[in-house]
Design an enzyme around this catalytic site. Structure first.
Site, mmCIF file in Angstrom:
data_model
loop_
_atom_site.group_PDB
_atom_site.id
_atom_site.type_symbol
_atom_site.label_atom_id
_atom_site.label_comp_id
_atom_site.label_asym_id
_atom_site.label_seq_id
_atom_site.Cartn_x
_atom_site.Cartn_y
_atom_site.Cartn_z
ATOM 1 N N LYS A 104 -41.910 -15.145 -17.214
ATOM 2 C CA LYS A 104 -41.923 -15.039 -18.680
ATOM 3 C C LYS A 104 -42.821 -13.896 -19.166
ATOM 4 O O LYS A 104 -42.439 -13.113 -20.023
ATOM 5 C CB LYS A 104 -42.413 -16.351 -19.322
ATOM 6 C CG LYS A 104 -41.595 -17.565 -18.954
ATOM 7 C CD LYS A 104 -42.056 -18.802 -19.721
ATOM 8 C CE LYS A 104 -43.486 -19.241 -19.458
ATOM 9 N NZ LYS A 104 -43.751 -19.736 -18.097
ATOM 10 N N ARG A 147 -44.078 -25.812 -25.677
ATOM 11 C CA ARG A 147 -44.127 -26.409 -24.345
ATOM 12 C C ARG A 147 -43.807 -27.895 -24.378
ATOM 13 O O ARG A 147 -43.804 -28.548 -23.344
ATOM 14 C CB ARG A 147 -45.524 -26.225 -23.758
ATOM 15 C CG ARG A 147 -45.590 -25.101 -22.721
ATOM 16 C CD ARG A 147 -47.005 -25.047 -22.230
ATOM 17 N NE ARG A 147 -47.148 -24.522 -20.910
ATOM 18 C CZ ARG A 147 -47.391 -23.231 -20.661
ATOM 19 N NH1 ARG A 147 -47.400 -22.346 -21.627
ATOM 20 N NH2 ARG A 147 -47.606 -22.840 -19.421
ATOM 21 N N ARG A 200 -50.524 -13.842 -7.145
ATOM 22 C CA ARG A 200 -50.782 -13.201 -8.438
ATOM 23 C C ARG A 200 -52.276 -12.915 -8.614
ATOM 24 O O ARG A 200 -53.123 -13.740 -8.291
ATOM 25 C CB ARG A 200 -50.303 -14.134 -9.556
ATOM 26 C CG ARG A 200 -50.597 -13.598 -10.937
ATOM 27 C CD ARG A 200 -49.699 -14.186 -11.957
ATOM 28 N NE ARG A 200 -50.145 -15.516 -12.378
ATOM 29 C CZ ARG A 200 -49.539 -16.215 -13.335
ATOM 30 N NH1 ARG A 200 -48.464 -15.735 -13.923
ATOM 31 N NH2 ARG A 200 -49.991 -17.400 -13.663
ATOM 32 N N ARG A 206 -56.511 -16.349 -11.185
ATOM 33 C CA ARG A 206 -56.744 -17.333 -12.252
ATOM 34 C C ARG A 206 -57.097 -18.681 -11.631
ATOM 35 O O ARG A 206 -56.523 -19.065 -10.620
ATOM 36 C CB ARG A 206 -55.464 -17.485 -13.080
ATOM 37 C CG ARG A 206 -55.494 -16.669 -14.353
ATOM 38 C CD ARG A 206 -54.170 -16.626 -15.040
ATOM 39 N NE ARG A 206 -53.547 -17.938 -15.215
ATOM 40 C CZ ARG A 206 -52.362 -18.108 -15.811
ATOM 41 N NH1 ARG A 206 -51.698 -17.068 -16.262
ATOM 42 N NH2 ARG A 206 -51.838 -19.307 -15.944
ATOM 43 N N ARG A 237 -49.259 -27.977 -12.614
ATOM 44 C CA ARG A 237 -48.585 -27.223 -13.691
ATOM 45 C C ARG A 237 -47.076 -27.386 -13.601
ATOM 46 O O ARG A 237 -46.395 -27.502 -14.616
ATOM 47 C CB ARG A 237 -48.963 -25.737 -13.611
ATOM 48 C CG ARG A 237 -50.346 -25.454 -14.171
ATOM 49 C CD ARG A 237 -50.888 -24.145 -13.675
ATOM 50 N NE ARG A 237 -50.162 -22.985 -14.136
ATOM 51 C CZ ARG A 237 -50.155 -21.802 -13.496
ATOM 52 N NH1 ARG A 237 -50.827 -21.663 -12.377
ATOM 53 N NH2 ARG A 237 -49.502 -20.798 -14.004
HETATM 54 P P1 ADP Z 1 -48.064 -20.405 -17.012
HETATM 55 O O1 ADP Z 1 -46.839 -20.318 -17.880
HETATM 56 O O2 ADP Z 1 -47.985 -19.487 -15.847
HETATM 57 O O3 ADP Z 1 -48.468 -21.795 -16.666
HETATM 58 P P2 ADP Z 1 -49.837 -19.733 -19.251
HETATM 59 O O4 ADP Z 1 -50.744 -18.578 -19.256
HETATM 60 O O5 ADP Z 1 -48.660 -19.715 -20.178
HETATM 61 O O6 ADP Z 1 -49.349 -19.852 -17.744
HETATM 62 O O7 ADP Z 1 -50.646 -21.083 -19.537
HETATM 63 C C1 ADP Z 1 -51.834 -21.422 -18.869
HETATM 64 C C2 ADP Z 1 -52.334 -22.768 -19.347
HETATM 65 O O8 ADP Z 1 -52.639 -22.713 -20.753
HETATM 66 C C3 ADP Z 1 -51.329 -23.917 -19.233
HETATM 67 O O9 ADP Z 1 -51.332 -24.508 -17.955
HETATM 68 C C4 ADP Z 1 -51.813 -24.870 -20.334
HETATM 69 O O10 ADP Z 1 -52.932 -25.613 -19.906
HETATM 70 C C5 ADP Z 1 -52.286 -23.919 -21.420
HETATM 71 N N1 ADP Z 1 -51.196 -23.633 -22.411
HETATM 72 C C6 ADP Z 1 -50.562 -22.448 -22.609
HETATM 73 N N2 ADP Z 1 -49.641 -22.545 -23.603
HETATM 74 C C7 ADP Z 1 -49.699 -23.823 -24.048
HETATM 75 C C8 ADP Z 1 -49.001 -24.572 -25.037
HETATM 76 N N3 ADP Z 1 -48.019 -24.029 -25.793
HETATM 77 N N4 ADP Z 1 -49.327 -25.874 -25.219
HETATM 78 C C9 ADP Z 1 -50.301 -26.454 -24.486
HETATM 79 N N5 ADP Z 1 -50.979 -25.829 -23.525
HETATM 80 C C10 ADP Z 1 -50.701 -24.521 -23.295
#
Ligand code: ADP
Length: 221
Positions: A13, A88, A124, A157, A168
């Site tokens: 994404k 999400r 990554r 990360r 996740r």
């Molecule tokens: P990825 O899609 O690779 O898991 P992100 O950088 O999008 O990584 O998200 C990292 C973390 O941030 C998620 O595991 C979650 O804890 C939090 N997060 C990100 N976006 C949201 C969201 N829309 N709602 C709730 N938590 C979020």
């Protein structure tokens, strides 16, 4: 145009959102980046979010929405944007519908196999300063361990560790996957194959977007 990217962690994404920014000019709005910025800034919201992120679960909706609302109000989002990592869950999708629109909505589900995902996430490395993303095998930095863009030492990360990755993925299947049916029912969902490289994935998005933009233009003329 409002573009929403759905897909498991590691489906690509963020990389695709970056292509959308450079080709179409839509800003990339990543709630993960917004949250990490808040964590780094030690803001009250950031401190609250940090514990939830470290465990691979979702940050509470109110916190994420507060950050998103502020970001979408900025001038650069007026004509459209790409959402990477939001919504999400169903309640976030409903909140987004109330936030106002910026043209037609197009949702992409980027599909990638679990093995591809695990390989990508474990290799990554990210820049803690500008959020640029690298891959030890497919996209290594030019100078070992340093960000090509700003020279900051790269990090893994905290949530890219194997035990958190598993959590996740579980969270994705339980909370986010139901959104696929939600957007399919609305008629705004397109599925793309994300197992190949970024160029191959992006080519599929371009085809859809160009035809949506063309249709919107013809209906205006
Ligand atoms: P990825 O899609 O690779 O898991 P992100 O950088 O999008 O990584 O998200 C990292 C973390 O941030 C998620 O595991 C979650 O804890 C939090 N997060 C990100 N976006 C949201 C969201 N829309 N709602 C709730 N938590 C979020």
């Amino acid at each position: 145009m409002r573009i929403i990217l759905l897909g498991a962690p590691g489906s690509g994404k963020g990389s695709v959102a970056e292509c959308l920014r450079s080709v179409y000019g839509f800003p990339k709005i990543s709630t993960g980046d917004l949250l990490r910025e808040a964590v780094r800034g030690r803001t009250p919201l950031g401190l609250k979010a940090e514990a939830q992120m470290g465990k691979g679960g979702l940050v509470d909706d109110a916190t994420v929405l507060a950050l998103l609302r502020e970001r979408l109000a900025r001038e650069d989002c007026r004509n459209g944007y790409t959402l990477d990592g939001f919504p999400r869950n169903l309640s976030q999708a409903e909140s987004l519908e109330k936030l106002g629109s910026a043209g037609p909505e197009v949702v992409f589900e980027i599909q990638a196999g679990e093995e591809v995902i695990l390989q990508r996430l474990s290799n990554r490395r990210t820049c803690p300063s500008c959020e640029a993303i690298f891959h030890l095998l497919n996209k290594p930095p030019k100078k070992d361990g340093l960000c090509d863009v700003c020279g900051t030492p790269l990090v893994q990360r905290a949530d890219d560790r194997p035990e958190v990755i598993a959590e996740r993925l579980k969270t994705y299947h339980a909370k986010t996957e139901p959104l696929i049916a939600h957007y399919a029912a609305k008629g705004t969902l397109f599925k793309v194959d994300g197992n190949g490289n970024v160029e191959a994935t992006f080519a599929q998005l371009r085809e859809v977007l160009d035809s949506v933009l063309d249709r919107a233009k013809r209906s205006r003329d």
